[in-house]
Design a protein around this motif. Structure first.
Motif, PDB file in Angstrom:
ATOM      1  N   UNK A 126       0.828  -1.210   0.000  1.00  0.00           N
ATOM      2  CA  UNK A 126       0.000   0.000   0.000  1.00  0.00           C
ATOM      3  C   UNK A 126       0.861   1.259   0.000  1.00  0.00           C
ATOM      4  N   UNK A 127       1.940   1.240   0.756  1.00  0.00           N
ATOM      5  CA  UNK A 127       2.840   2.400   0.771  1.00  0.00           C
ATOM      6  C   UNK A 127       3.519   2.575  -0.582  1.00  0.00           C
ATOM      7  N   UNK A 128       3.969   1.483  -1.175  1.00  0.00           N
ATOM      8  CA  UNK A 128       4.630   1.554  -2.483  1.00  0.00           C
ATOM      9  C   UNK A 128       3.675   2.047  -3.566  1.00  0.00           C
ATOM     10  N   UNK A 129       2.383   1.707  -3.436  1.00  0.00           N
ATOM     11  CA  UNK A 129       1.364   2.131  -4.404  1.00  0.00           C
ATOM     12  C   UNK A 129       0.822   3.517  -4.079  1.00  0.00           C
ATOM     13  N   UNK A 130       1.270   4.088  -2.968  1.00  0.00           N
ATOM     14  CA  UNK A 130       0.791   5.397  -2.503  1.00  0.00           C
ATOM     15  C   UNK A 130      -0.722   5.393  -2.281  1.00  0.00           C
ATOM     16  N   UNK A 131      -1.204   4.308  -1.685  1.00  0.00           N
ATOM     17  CA  UNK A 131      -2.628   4.180  -1.379  1.00  0.00           C
ATOM     18  C   UNK A 131      -2.864   4.688   0.040  1.00  0.00           C
ATOM     19  N   UNK A 132      -3.643   5.751   0.187  1.00  0.00           N
ATOM     20  CA  UNK A 132      -3.991   6.181   1.547  1.00  0.00           C
ATOM     21  C   UNK A 132      -4.819   5.083   2.221  1.00  0.00           C
ATOM     22  N   UNK A 133      -4.538   4.857   3.478  1.00  0.00           N
ATOM     23  CA  UNK A 133      -5.261   3.815   4.196  1.00  0.00           C
ATOM     24  C   UNK A 133      -5.283   4.146   5.679  1.00  0.00           C
ATOM     25  N   UNK A 134      -6.215   3.512   6.351  1.00  0.00           N
ATOM     26  CA  UNK A 134      -6.358   3.697   7.797  1.00  0.00           C
ATOM     27  C   UNK A 134      -6.255   2.322   8.440  1.00  0.00           C
ATOM     28  N   UNK A 135      -5.386   2.214   9.429  1.00  0.00           N
ATOM     29  CA  UNK A 135      -5.250   0.955  10.151  1.00  0.00           C
ATOM     30  C   UNK A 135      -6.329   0.872  11.225  1.00  0.00           C
ATOM     31  N   UNK A 136      -6.924  -0.308  11.340  1.00  0.00           N
ATOM     32  CA  UNK A 136      -7.980  -0.546  12.309  1.00  0.00           C
ATOM     33  C   UNK A 136      -7.548  -1.715  13.188  1.00  0.00           C
ATOM     34  N   UNK A 137      -7.534  -1.466  14.488  1.00  0.00           N
ATOM     35  CA  UNK A 137      -7.162  -2.510  15.427  1.00  0.00           C
ATOM     36  C   UNK A 137      -8.106  -2.494  16.609  1.00  0.00           C
ATOM     37  N   UNK A 138      -7.780  -3.322  17.585  1.00  0.00           N
ATOM     38  CA  UNK A 138      -8.594  -3.405  18.785  1.00  0.00           C
ATOM     39  C   UNK A 138      -9.457  -4.643  18.792  1.00  0.00           C
ATOM     40  N   UNK A 139     -10.092  -4.854  19.895  1.00  0.00           N
ATOM     41  CA  UNK A 139     -10.923  -6.041  20.081  1.00  0.00           C
ATOM     42  C   UNK A 139     -12.401  -5.675  19.999  1.00  0.00           C
ATOM     43  N   UNK A 140     -13.171  -6.545  19.404  1.00  0.00           N
ATOM     44  CA  UNK A 140     -14.633  -6.503  19.416  1.00  0.00           C
ATOM     45  C   UNK A 140     -15.201  -5.119  19.093  1.00  0.00           C
ATOM     46  N   UNK A 141     -15.948  -4.530  20.048  1.00  0.00           N
ATOM     47  CA  UNK A 141     -16.627  -3.262  19.787  1.00  0.00           C
ATOM     48  C   UNK A 141     -15.643  -2.126  19.527  1.00  0.00           C
ATOM     49  N   UNK A 142     -14.474  -2.165  20.165  1.00  0.00           N
ATOM     50  CA  UNK A 142     -13.482  -1.116  19.927  1.00  0.00           C
ATOM     51  C   UNK A 142     -13.021  -1.138  18.466  1.00  0.00           C
ATOM     52  N   UNK A 143     -12.886  -2.325  17.908  1.00  0.00           N
ATOM     53  CA  UNK A 143     -12.485  -2.473  16.505  1.00  0.00           C
ATOM     54  C   UNK A 143     -13.581  -1.912  15.591  1.00  0.00           C
ATOM     55  N   UNK A 144     -14.820  -2.261  15.882  1.00  0.00           N
ATOM     56  CA  UNK A 144     -15.942  -1.757  15.093  1.00  0.00           C
ATOM     57  C   UNK A 144     -16.017  -0.240  15.183  1.00  0.00           C
ATOM     58  N   UNK A 145     -15.894   0.307  16.368  1.00  0.00           N
ATOM     59  CA  UNK A 145     -15.970   1.763  16.533  1.00  0.00           C
ATOM     60  C   UNK A 145     -14.852   2.463  15.783  1.00  0.00           C
TER      61      UNK A 145
END
Length: 176
Positions: free
Chosen positions: A146-165
């Motif tokens: 993604x970095x090499x392709x210059x694709x903007x992205x957002x990382x999503x982590x966390x467990x359960x509801x925190x991940x969804x939020x």
């Protein structure tokens, strides 16, 4: 009627793409596209060979196009894609040292309004025929591509509801 915005969820196996795509579609009143690879593995009782990777990537794209048509007809603003064709290219490179799918995958990836990268921070649940656990390596490769392709992205982590939020907040950036 305007086309719905496509949002892809990309990440290594067992990072919650399937569950999160469904939850986001329910939250935003959109539709979701399942990962074709999962259906392929279940139908064939095995993981794909190198010569099947391009067909899997094409089938994922075709599924997405069908759901986009349905979403347009239903007036849905979003389509959530559980694994873009780019992930097939990453797997093909990782497992077979085959980089031939990246040009096509890169071109197809331009359709997404948002790329959510799911972190491998969830407990791994065995899911039958899916690929063995190589999450850290695949996650690193996804980030690099993604970095090499210059694709903007957002990382999503966390467990359960925190991940969804976290994912909901990321999608809401499209409307700000």
């Amino acid at each position: 009627m305007p086309s719905p915005q496509l949002i892809c969820l990309i990440g290594a196996e067992c990072t919650g793409k399937y569950t999160l795509a469904q939850a986001l579609a329910a939250h935003f009143g959109g539709l979701w596209v399942p990962e074709y690879l999962r259906a392929f593995c279940e139908k064939n009782g095995r993981t794909p060979r190198m010569d099947e990777q391009a067909g899997i990537m094409r089938a994922q794209f075709e599924q997405e196009e069908q759901v986009v048509t349905q979403a347009r007809q239903a007036g849905c603003a979003y389509v959530f894609c559980d694994s873009p064709p780019l992930l097939t290219a990453v797997y093909s490179d990782h497992y077979f040292s085959d980089r031939s799918l990246f040009d096509c995958a890169h071109a197809l990836h331009a359709r997404y309004a948002l790329t959510l990268v799911l972190c491998p921070d969830m407990a791994r649940l065995p899911d039958g025929l899916q690929r063995e656990a190589v999450r850290a390596a695949v996650h690193s490769q996804v980030q690099h591509v993604l970095q090499a392709m210059h694709v903007p992205h957002i990382e999503v982590g966390g467990q359960d509801d925190a991940r969804l939020q976290a994912a909901i907040l990321a999608v809401e950036t499209l409307t700000r």
